[in-house]
Scaffold this motif. Structure first.
Motif, PDB file in Angstrom:
ATOM      1  N   MET A  13      51.678  30.075  38.292  1.00 20.99           N
ATOM      2  CA  MET A  13      52.901  30.348  39.311  1.00 20.99           C
ATOM      3  C   MET A  13      53.573  29.182  38.242  1.00 20.99           C
ATOM      4  O   MET A  13      52.456  27.765  38.460  1.00 20.99           O
ATOM      5  N   LEU A  95      52.529  42.609  32.839  1.00 23.36           N
ATOM      6  CA  LEU A  95      51.776  42.399  31.800  1.00 23.36           C
ATOM      7  C   LEU A  95      52.416  43.262  30.456  1.00 23.36           C
ATOM      8  O   LEU A  95      51.982  43.572  29.360  1.00 23.36           O
ATOM      9  N   HIS A 114      45.458  28.268  37.364  1.00 25.85           N
ATOM     10  CA  HIS A 114      46.014  28.708  38.379  1.00 25.85           C
ATOM     11  C   HIS A 114      44.755  27.213  39.648  1.00 25.85           C
ATOM     12  O   HIS A 114      44.554  26.753  39.348  1.00 25.85           O
ATOM     13  N   SER A 116      46.138  26.654  44.430  1.00 30.80           N
ATOM     14  CA  SER A 116      46.363  26.734  45.162  1.00 30.80           C
ATOM     15  C   SER A 116      47.650  26.832  45.821  1.00 30.80           C
ATOM     16  O   SER A 116      48.262  25.921  45.056  1.00 30.80           O
ATOM     17  N   LEU A 147      56.101  37.122  42.182  1.00 34.10           N
ATOM     18  CA  LEU A 147      54.555  38.292  42.152  1.00 34.10           C
ATOM     19  C   LEU A 147      55.519  39.656  42.077  1.00 34.10           C
ATOM     20  O   LEU A 147      55.004  40.369  41.368  1.00 34.10           O
ATOM     21  N   GLY A 152      51.523  37.750  39.162  1.00 38.35           N
ATOM     22  CA  GLY A 152      50.073  38.110  39.509  1.00 38.35           C
ATOM     23  C   GLY A 152      48.750  38.996  39.218  1.00 38.35           C
ATOM     24  O   GLY A 152      47.792  38.274  38.919  1.00 38.35           O
ATOM     25  N   ASN A 153      49.866  39.766  38.312  1.00 38.31           N
ATOM     26  CA  ASN A 153      48.691  41.074  37.550  1.00 38.31           C
ATOM     27  C   ASN A 153      48.572  40.414  36.174  1.00 38.31           C
ATOM     28  O   ASN A 153      47.325  40.343  35.737  1.00 38.31           O
ATOM     29  N   ILE A 155      47.546  37.081  35.970  1.00 41.04           N
ATOM     30  CA  ILE A 155      46.896  36.363  36.170  1.00 41.04           C
ATOM     31  C   ILE A 155      45.530  36.553  36.046  1.00 41.04           C
ATOM     32  O   ILE A 155      44.771  36.682  35.715  1.00 41.04           O
ATOM     33  N   ALA A 156      45.338  37.580  37.393  1.00 37.51           N
ATOM     34  CA  ALA A 156      44.324  38.361  37.303  1.00 37.51           C
ATOM     35  C   ALA A 156      43.751  39.051  36.512  1.00 37.51           C
ATOM     36  O   ALA A 156      42.304  39.901  35.848  1.00 37.51           O
ATOM     37  N   MET A 157      44.586  39.306  34.986  1.00 34.73           N
ATOM     38  CA  MET A 157      43.950  40.147  33.542  1.00 34.73           C
ATOM     39  C   MET A 157      43.877  39.268  32.063  1.00 34.73           C
ATOM     40  O   MET A 157      44.198  39.647  31.585  1.00 34.73           O
ATOM     41  N   ALA A 158      43.680  37.664  32.636  1.00 30.80           N
ATOM     42  CA  ALA A 158      43.919  37.028  31.998  1.00 30.80           C
ATOM     43  C   ALA A 158      42.515  37.485  31.690  1.00 30.80           C
ATOM     44  O   ALA A 158      41.732  37.239  32.143  1.00 30.80           O
ATOM     45  N   GLU A 159      42.502  36.177  29.975  1.00 32.34           N
ATOM     46  CA  GLU A 159      41.010  36.689  29.090  1.00 32.34           C
ATOM     47  C   GLU A 159      40.384  35.194  29.949  1.00 32.34           C
ATOM     48  O   GLU A 159      39.141  35.473  30.090  1.00 32.34           O
ATOM     49  N   ILE A 161      40.546  31.922  32.050  1.00 36.20           N
ATOM     50  CA  ILE A 161      41.331  30.987  33.197  1.00 36.20           C
ATOM     51  C   ILE A 161      40.787  29.596  33.588  1.00 36.20           C
ATOM     52  O   ILE A 161      40.198  29.200  33.522  1.00 36.20           O
ATOM     53  N   VAL A 163      41.238  26.233  36.278  1.00 34.33           N
ATOM     54  CA  VAL A 163      41.559  25.973  37.644  1.00 34.33           C
ATOM     55  C   VAL A 163      41.579  24.246  37.787  1.00 34.33           C
ATOM     56  O   VAL A 163      41.492  23.242  37.172  1.00 34.33           O
TER      57      VAL A 163
END
Lengths: 188, 188
Positions: A13, A95, A114, A116, A147, A152-153, A155-159, A161, A163
């Motif tokens: 993001m 994706l 990622h 916040s 999004l 968002g998809n 980020i959720a499906m990344a290999e 991450i 922080v």
């Protein structure tokens, strides 16, 4: 035809700290392709100023006319021209884009950064780039727009991450560790 | 009326390791509300077996009829009844659900658990729960269904993220650290 190049797709993001990960990659021998550049070049071809509004409109129009992975498709000739074997693609947003790259470059890994929303907003307020929103409402609207495209998809499906709630140094260390893993996976 | 209870919303793709985070929370004095239970109770009321197909259909139908935050809304009376001041809500799937909770419980924080698709698939294959898909295609289809509801957006917009690529111990340590931060933020 598929390529033997190693491609690292980077998603995050606004304000998450993608640029620190990109810098770490370049320091480790990666060439960078910035997906947003495709949209900026399209604006130039149309003699439009690269304002956030214009760029946003062009991107949505291109996607409507040529499909969700249009920007990825337009990046591929650029990637082919690069001499380096390791390339980082900055700014994956859906994706479908990741799938598009994966088809041509089977050695493809997806990394997300990622932070916040609060941390990202503070960071953006501090850097004060001309195209960054300075109030929470505009910032949040941009988040929601990204999004809706599908960020968002990704980020959720990344290999992997990263922080990013701490220091630049921590992001660089995580990025180095992950790039090493990606190279071990694809270049062994 | 708003409540003074501390609510922690937990989100994560299937197999990401949410249950370890939930366990850590209960060990730290949290009550647990499982959002999926609302759907299972609805199946019971309708005399339908709680198969993945039935539960999926009921969830989509409830959302269509009563809006995206229907499950969150149905959880609220349960949360009100709980005596504990700290509650973890397992299985947030959309930003509307998070918004719904936040309206009633201003002391609300969102935590996401993240693992790569490969790691999650391996984990699910090892645990062999009766409702878990055992082949990659069915697994991936379920991922995409969850993303369509908005789970990726929740992960992207989480305040805290637990990276689960290592041991259970590492997840528990991250969860403990994050819960401490959440409590410092809301209970000081």
């Amino acid at each position: 035809m598929t390529s033997k190049k190693l491609l690292v797709g980077l998603a995050g993001m606004a304000g998450s700290g993608k640029s620190i990960a990109v810098k770490t990659a370049t320091q480790n021998g990666y060439d960078v392709i910035v997906m947003g550049d495709e949209v900026r070049e399209e604006a130039k071809r149309r003699n439009l100023a690269p304002t956030p509004e214009n760029l946003g409109k062009i991107m949505l129009e291109l996607r409507r006319l040529e499909g969700d992975s249009v920007i990825a498709r337009r990046c591929i000739p650029k990637i082919d021209k690069v001499n380096d074997q390791k390339i980082i693609i900055d700014g994956i947003r859906s994706l479908s884009e990741a799938e598009e790259f994966k088809t041509i470059f089977p050695r493809f890994s997806l990394i997300a950064v990622h932070s916040s929303p609060e941390t990202r907003f503070k960071r953006i307020n501090n850097r004060k780039r001309s195209d960054d929103p300075q109030d929470w409402h505009t910032f949040h609207e941009r988040d929601l727009r990204e999004l809706r495209i599908g960020l968002g998809n990704v980020i959720a499906m990344a290999e992997y991450i990263i922080v990013n709630e701490g220091t630049r140094g921590s992001v660089k260390a995580q990025a180095r560790r992950i790039l090493k893993k990606v190279e071990e996976k694809w270049m062994k």
